[in-house]
Scaffold this active site. Structure first.
Site, PDB file in Angstrom:
ATOM      1  N   HIS A 119      54.593  38.228  46.757  1.00  0.00           N
ATOM      2  CA  HIS A 119      54.921  38.776  45.554  1.00  0.00           C
ATOM      3  C   HIS A 119      56.655  39.399  46.190  1.00  0.00           C
ATOM      4  CE1 HIS A 119      55.522  42.112  42.571  1.00  0.00           C
ATOM      5  NE2 HIS A 119      54.429  41.422  41.939  1.00  0.00           N
ATOM      6  N   ASP A 196      49.710  43.730  52.347  1.00  0.00           N
ATOM      7  CA  ASP A 196      49.887  43.933  50.914  1.00  0.00           C
ATOM      8  C   ASP A 196      48.197  43.709  50.387  1.00  0.00           C
ATOM      9  OD1 ASP A 196      50.068  44.054  47.936  1.00  0.00           O
ATOM     10  OD2 ASP A 196      51.443  42.406  47.808  1.00  0.00           O
ATOM     11  N   GLN A 199      45.605  43.164  45.514  1.00  0.00           N
ATOM     12  CA  GLN A 199      44.778  42.365  44.889  1.00  0.00           C
ATOM     13  C   GLN A 199      43.496  42.225  45.505  1.00  0.00           C
ATOM     14  OE1 GLN A 199      45.146  41.341  41.883  1.00  0.00           O
ATOM     15  NE2 GLN A 199      47.250  41.441  41.780  1.00  0.00           N
ATOM     16  N   LYS A 222      45.226  48.906  39.713  1.00  0.00           N
ATOM     17  CA  LYS A 222      44.614  47.759  40.026  1.00  0.00           C
ATOM     18  C   LYS A 222      43.228  47.900  40.311  1.00  0.00           C
ATOM     19  CE  LYS A 222      48.839  44.968  41.202  1.00  0.00           C
ATOM     20  NZ  LYS A 222      49.272  44.369  39.919  1.00  0.00           N
ATOM     21  N   CYS A 359      56.218  37.348  39.428  1.00  0.00           N
ATOM     22  CA  CYS A 359      56.967  38.016  40.408  1.00  0.00           C
ATOM     23  C   CYS A 359      56.719  37.328  41.920  1.00  0.00           C
ATOM     24  CB  CYS A 359      56.551  39.685  40.609  1.00  0.00           C
ATOM     25  SG  CYS A 359      57.053  40.606  39.156  1.00  0.00           S
TER      26      CYS A 359
END
Length: 403
Positions: A119, A196, A199, A222, A359
Site C-alpha cells: 500500500h 502492516d 487487512q 477495519k 493505493c
C-alpha cells in the site's frame, strides 16, 4: 445453529448493512451496535478526559483507556501493554517508525526492503526517510499467484538492508504473508521488520511474539471499530531508544525553557489529548470479534471468497487476480469495462465494491492494469452477497455485451 443462520444473526448486529450488499470491508468495516453503543456512552454519561483529572469520572475513564491498552496487547500477543502505542491509524504508525527509528538509525548507503504489493502508506514514508538519510529502496517481487516471493527475498537481502516493511495481507490480492519466515530472513542480516497488519487483524489471529517481527501496525476502522484510532506495536527496547514523534502534553517528564525530558514509551509517542472515545470503541470492537472467534471469521470469509472465485472464474470475460486461498479479498477485471463503470452498475443493483488502484499503483503496473474492481468480505457477509455480486456482473456483461 448452522453457519449461515449465525451469519444472518450477526448481520442484524450491523445497522449500516441491512439488505445492502456491502463488499468494501477492506476499505472500512461496518460497525456493530456494541461498538456504536460503547462510543455513545463514552461521549455521553462516561465522558471525561484521561490521565489528568482527580475526579471520579476522569479516573474511571483513565482506567478504561488503559484497560483497552492491555486488551490490545493480549489481542496481538504483545509481551506488555507498554509496547502498545495509540496512533491515528496504521499510516501514522508506519510514519512514526520511519521517522523515529529509520530516520535516526539509517545512514547513507543503507537499504530498505519493500515488496511489489505494498500500500502507498507502506511505500511513501520509507521514500521520505530514504531521501533524507541517503538510503536506497529495493523491492521484493511476487510469485505468479501474487504472494510476496520469500525465496527471492532470501536471495536479495544483504547486510546493508536495515529495515524491511511488508504487508501481512495484501489489500488488493488478499495474499497472506508467512510473517515468521519473512522475519527470520530479515533477522539473518540483523534488519528490523515492520508488518502492516491492516487487512490481517480483522480476519486472522495475530501473535507478534510467535511471528517474531519488530513492529506491527493496524487501524481500528477495519476491525469493526471507529476511524481515527490505530495501534503501533513495537519491541520495548526499540521504542525505548526512539525519540518522540511529536511534542506536547502527556509525552513529557519535565519541561523547562532550558531542557525537556520525555516520558517513557508508550506515552512518549502520544502527545496531546488522545482519541479517548476511539480507544473505547477499539476495545469494544476487540470484544466483539473475540466473542465470535477469528478462526471462525477467517474460515467464513475464505468460504465466501472461494464461492465468488468459482462463480466469477466461470465467466469468460472476467480476469481474477491473486491466489486461490486469498483472505477475504477478491480483485478482478471485466474485459472492456473500466472498473469504475463496473462499480457504478453494481451500485445500481445494491452491491457496493471498490474500484480503482486501491493505493497500490506499483502493484497495478505489475498486474498490467490501471485499476481493478475489488470485492471484500466481512463477518456480516453471506452467500446472498456473492449471489448479488454475480448477478450484478451478469448485468455488466449484458450492458457491455462483451461475451
Amino acid at each position: 445453529m448452522n453457519d449461515l443462520a449465525q451469519t444472518l444473526r450477526l448481520r442484524d448486529d450491523f445497522p449500516g448493512v441491512g439488505d445492502w450488499h456491502y463488499l468494501d470491508s477492506a476499505a472500512t468495516a461496518q460497525k456493530p451496535h456494541a461498538v456504536i453503543d460503547a462510543i455513545a456512552r463514552a461521549y455521553g454519561p462516561d465522558y471525561a478526559t484521561v490521565h489528568r483529572g482527580v475526579y471520579e469520572r476522569s479516573a474511571n475513564m483513565t482506567l478504561a483507556y488503559e484497560a483497552a491498552r492491555r486488551k490490545v496487547a493480549g489481542f496481538i500477543g504483545a509481551a506488555s501493554d507498554g509496547e502498545i502505542v495509540y496512533v491515528r491509524g496504521a499510516t501514522e504508525g508506519i510514519n512514526l517508525v520511519a521517522q523515529c527509528w529509520a530516520g535516526t538509525q539509517l545512514k547513507a548507503g543503507d537499504r530498505i526492503l519493500l515488496s511489489t504489493l505494498e500500500h502507498h502508506s507502506n511505500i511513501v514514508p520509507w521514500q521520505i526517510v530514504a531521501e533524507k538519510v541517503g538510503a536506497a529502496i529495493d523491492v521484493v517481487p511476487l510469485t505468479q499467484d501474487g504472494k510476496i516471493d520469500l525465496d527471492a527475498m532470501r536471495a536479495m537481502i544483504t547486510p546493508q538492508h536495515r529495515m524491511v516493511a511488508l504487508a501481512h495481507v495484501s489489500n488488493v490480492l488478499g495474499s497472506v504473508l508467512d510473517v515468521r519466515r519473512a522475519a527470520d530472513i530479515a533477522h539473518m542480516v540483523s534488519a528490523k521488520i515492520l508488518i502492516d497488519g491492516c487487512q490481517a487483524v480483522p480476519r486472522l489471529a495475530v501473535d507478534v511474539a510467535a511471528m517474531d517481527c519488530d513492529f506491527y501496525v493496524f487501524s481500528a476502522h477495519k476491525l469493526y471499530g471507529p476511524t481515527g484510532i490505530g495501534v503501533l506495536w513495537g519491541r520495548a527496547e526499540l521504542l525505548d531508544a526512539m525519540p518522540p514523534y511529536q511534542g506536547g502534553g502527556s509525552m513529557i517528564d519535565k519541561v523547562t525553557f532550558e531542557k525537556t525530558t520525555y516520558a517513557p514509551p508508550p506515552n512518549r509517542f502520544e502527545a496531546g489529548t488522545p482519541h479517548i472515545t476511539g480507544v473505547v470503541g477499539l476495545s469494544a470492537a476487540i470484544d466483539y470479534v473475540q466473542g465470535i472467534g477469528l478462526d471462525r471469521v477467517h474460515a467464513h470469509e475464505c468460504s465466501l471468497v472461494a464461492k465468488a472465485r468459482a462463480a466469477l472464474g466461470g465467466m469468460n470475460s472476467i480476469r481474477l487476480f491473486g491466489p486461490d486461498d486469498s483472505a477475504g479479498i477478491l480483485s478482478f477485471a471485466v474485459e472492456g469495462v473500466h472498473p469504475h463503470d463496473v462499480g457504478t452498475i453494481l451500485d445500481e443493483t445494491g452491491v457496493a465494491i471498490r474500484a480503482g488502484h486501491h493505493c497500490a499503483q506499483p502493484l497495478m503496473r505489475h498486474l498490467g492494469v490501471e485499476a481493478t474492481a475489488r470485492a471484500s468480505f466481512g463477518i456480516y457477509s453471506d452467500e446472498s452477497d456473492v449471489e448479488a455480486l454475480v448477478a450484478g456482473l451478469e448485468r455488466v456483461r449484458k450492458i457491455f455485451a462483451n461475451d
